[in-house]
Motif scaffolding. Structure first.
Motif, PDB file in Angstrom:
ATOM      1  N   ALA A  72       0.835  -1.205   0.000  1.00 23.70           N
ATOM      2  CA  ALA A  72       0.000   0.000   0.000  1.00 23.70           C
ATOM      3  C   ALA A  72       0.869   1.255   0.000  1.00 23.70           C
ATOM      4  N   LEU A  73       1.937   1.254   0.775  1.00 27.80           N
ATOM      5  CA  LEU A  73       2.819   2.428   0.845  1.00 27.80           C
ATOM      6  C   LEU A  73       3.605   2.627  -0.453  1.00 27.80           C
ATOM      7  N   THR A  74       4.054   1.541  -1.072  1.00 30.31           N
ATOM      8  CA  THR A  74       4.776   1.686  -2.342  1.00 30.31           C
ATOM      9  C   THR A  74       3.838   2.111  -3.463  1.00 30.31           C
ATOM     10  N   ASN A  75       2.579   1.673  -3.419  1.00 31.31           N
ATOM     11  CA  ASN A  75       1.610   2.097  -4.434  1.00 31.31           C
ATOM     12  C   ASN A  75       1.339   3.597  -4.375  1.00 31.31           C
ATOM     13  N   HIS A  76       1.592   4.217  -3.213  1.00 32.10           N
ATOM     14  CA  HIS A  76       1.384   5.654  -3.054  1.00 32.10           C
ATOM     15  C   HIS A  76       2.708   6.414  -2.972  1.00 32.10           C
ATOM     16  N   ASN A  77       3.778   5.777  -3.423  1.00 34.03           N
ATOM     17  CA  ASN A  77       5.114   6.386  -3.504  1.00 34.03           C
ATOM     18  C   ASN A  77       5.660   6.887  -2.170  1.00 34.03           C
ATOM     19  N   LEU A  78       5.298   6.240  -1.085  1.00 33.26           N
ATOM     20  CA  LEU A  78       5.851   6.610   0.210  1.00 33.26           C
ATOM     21  C   LEU A  78       7.087   5.796   0.554  1.00 33.26           C
ATOM     22  N   ILE A  79       7.212   4.641  -0.045  1.00 31.07           N
ATOM     23  CA  ILE A  79       8.413   3.816   0.075  1.00 31.07           C
ATOM     24  C   ILE A  79       8.826   3.463  -1.347  1.00 31.07           C
ATOM     25  N   ASP A  80      10.099   3.593  -1.625  1.00 28.49           N
ATOM     26  CA  ASP A  80      10.607   3.280  -2.955  1.00 28.49           C
ATOM     27  C   ASP A  80      10.537   1.767  -3.173  1.00 28.49           C
ATOM     28  N   GLU A  87       9.122  -9.591  -0.270  1.00 24.25           N
ATOM     29  CA  GLU A  87       8.331  -9.509   0.955  1.00 24.25           C
ATOM     30  C   GLU A  87       8.560 -10.740   1.816  1.00 24.25           C
ATOM     31  N   ASP A  88       9.732 -11.296   1.686  1.00 20.90           N
ATOM     32  CA  ASP A  88      10.103 -12.484   2.439  1.00 20.90           C
ATOM     33  C   ASP A  88      10.981 -12.047   3.603  1.00 20.90           C
ATOM     34  N   ILE A  89      10.619 -12.429   4.795  1.00 23.05           N
ATOM     35  CA  ILE A  89      11.347 -12.004   5.990  1.00 23.05           C
ATOM     36  C   ILE A  89      12.804 -12.445   5.951  1.00 23.05           C
ATOM     37  N   ASP A  90      13.107 -13.549   5.296  1.00 24.79           N
ATOM     38  CA  ASP A  90      14.486 -14.021   5.232  1.00 24.79           C
ATOM     39  C   ASP A  90      15.367 -13.114   4.382  1.00 24.79           C
ATOM     40  N   ALA A  91      14.764 -12.364   3.454  1.00 29.42           N
ATOM     41  CA  ALA A  91      15.536 -11.478   2.590  1.00 29.42           C
ATOM     42  C   ALA A  91      15.410 -10.018   3.021  1.00 29.42           C
ATOM     43  N   CYS A  92      14.720  -9.765   4.110  1.00 30.90           N
ATOM     44  CA  CYS A  92      14.419  -8.395   4.532  1.00 30.90           C
ATOM     45  C   CYS A  92      15.632  -7.756   5.201  1.00 30.90           C
ATOM     46  N   SER A  93      15.855  -6.500   4.863  1.00 31.32           N
ATOM     47  CA  SER A  93      16.901  -5.744   5.552  1.00 31.32           C
ATOM     48  C   SER A  93      16.323  -4.475   6.159  1.00 31.32           C
ATOM     49  N   ALA A  94      15.018  -4.461   6.396  1.00 27.67           N
ATOM     50  CA  ALA A  94      14.299  -3.425   7.142  1.00 27.67           C
ATOM     51  C   ALA A  94      14.202  -2.079   6.436  1.00 27.67           C
ATOM     52  N   GLU A  95      14.293  -2.067   5.107  1.00 26.45           N
ATOM     53  CA  GLU A  95      14.080  -0.805   4.393  1.00 26.45           C
ATOM     54  C   GLU A  95      12.625  -0.380   4.479  1.00 26.45           C
ATOM     55  N   CYS A  96      11.752  -1.292   4.850  1.00 30.89           N
ATOM     56  CA  CYS A  96      10.324  -1.004   4.920  1.00 30.89           C
ATOM     57  C   CYS A  96       9.874  -0.738   6.353  1.00 30.89           C
ATOM     58  N   GLU A  97      10.811  -0.357   7.210  1.00 28.66           N
ATOM     59  CA  GLU A  97      10.458  -0.072   8.602  1.00 28.66           C
ATOM     60  C   GLU A  97       9.513   1.127   8.652  1.00 28.66           C
TER      61      GLU A  97
END
Length: 160
Positions: A72-80, A87-97
């Motif tokens: 939802a945030l990326t669809n509204h350009n709030l997160i690049d 969207e896999d927790i194993d590959a996440c580095s917290a850019e979406c905090e």
């Protein structure tokens, strides 16, 4: 083999016209029940949220239940979207905090061990904000209607 089965049904229908009505009504019923039960109207899935960008600008965003907050945030350009490819927790580095208002934190399912680990790892010698969650791990529901979220400024090591 399938053609032989169709020919058999066709010959049965020609001998018994009421069978045709019975078969077609059953097919219509099964199609309509499958359609109505497996998918709801999009308008019934809409979840409206309030998001503050890192400049403090208030924006109303719309997501769908079952979708992640990140989407939802990326669809509204709030997160690049390029900063968080999976969207896999194993590959996440917290850019979406994201930071979630306290009254909404209590309504969310608790963060998993993996989500807490990623958030702590990303804190990098700073005190972890108790309002922090990973947008990729928060799945929107109708109960989140009106939830308030703040998107922090991207850290220099997070920008691609």
């Amino acid at each position: 083999m399938a053609i032989a089965g169709l020919q058999r049904i066709s010959s049965q229908i020609s001998r018994n016209p009421t069978l045709s009505l019975s078969l077609s009504s059953r097919a219509i019923l099964s199609r309509s029940s499958a359609t109505s039960s497996s998918s709801a109207k999009v308008s019934d899935r809409i979840v409206k949220l309030i998001a503050y960008d890192f400049d403090g600008q208030k924006r109303e965003i719309v997501g769908l239940s079952g979708q992640t907050l990140l989407k939802a945030l990326t669809n509204h350009n709030l997160i690049d979207p390029a900063s968080h490819r999976l969207e896999d927790i194993d590959a996440c580095s917290a850019e979406c905090e994201v930071n979630i208002a306290e009254e909404w934190l209590e309504k969310l399912p608790p963060a998993t061990y993996d989500e807490q680990y990623v958030l702590k790892r990303n804190a990098r010698h700073r005190i972890l904000n108790k309002h922090s969650r990973l947008g990729c791990q928060v799945v929107l529901t109708q109960e989140m209607q009106g939830m308030v979220v703040a998107v922090p400024e991207a850290k220099p090591w997070d920008t691609p």
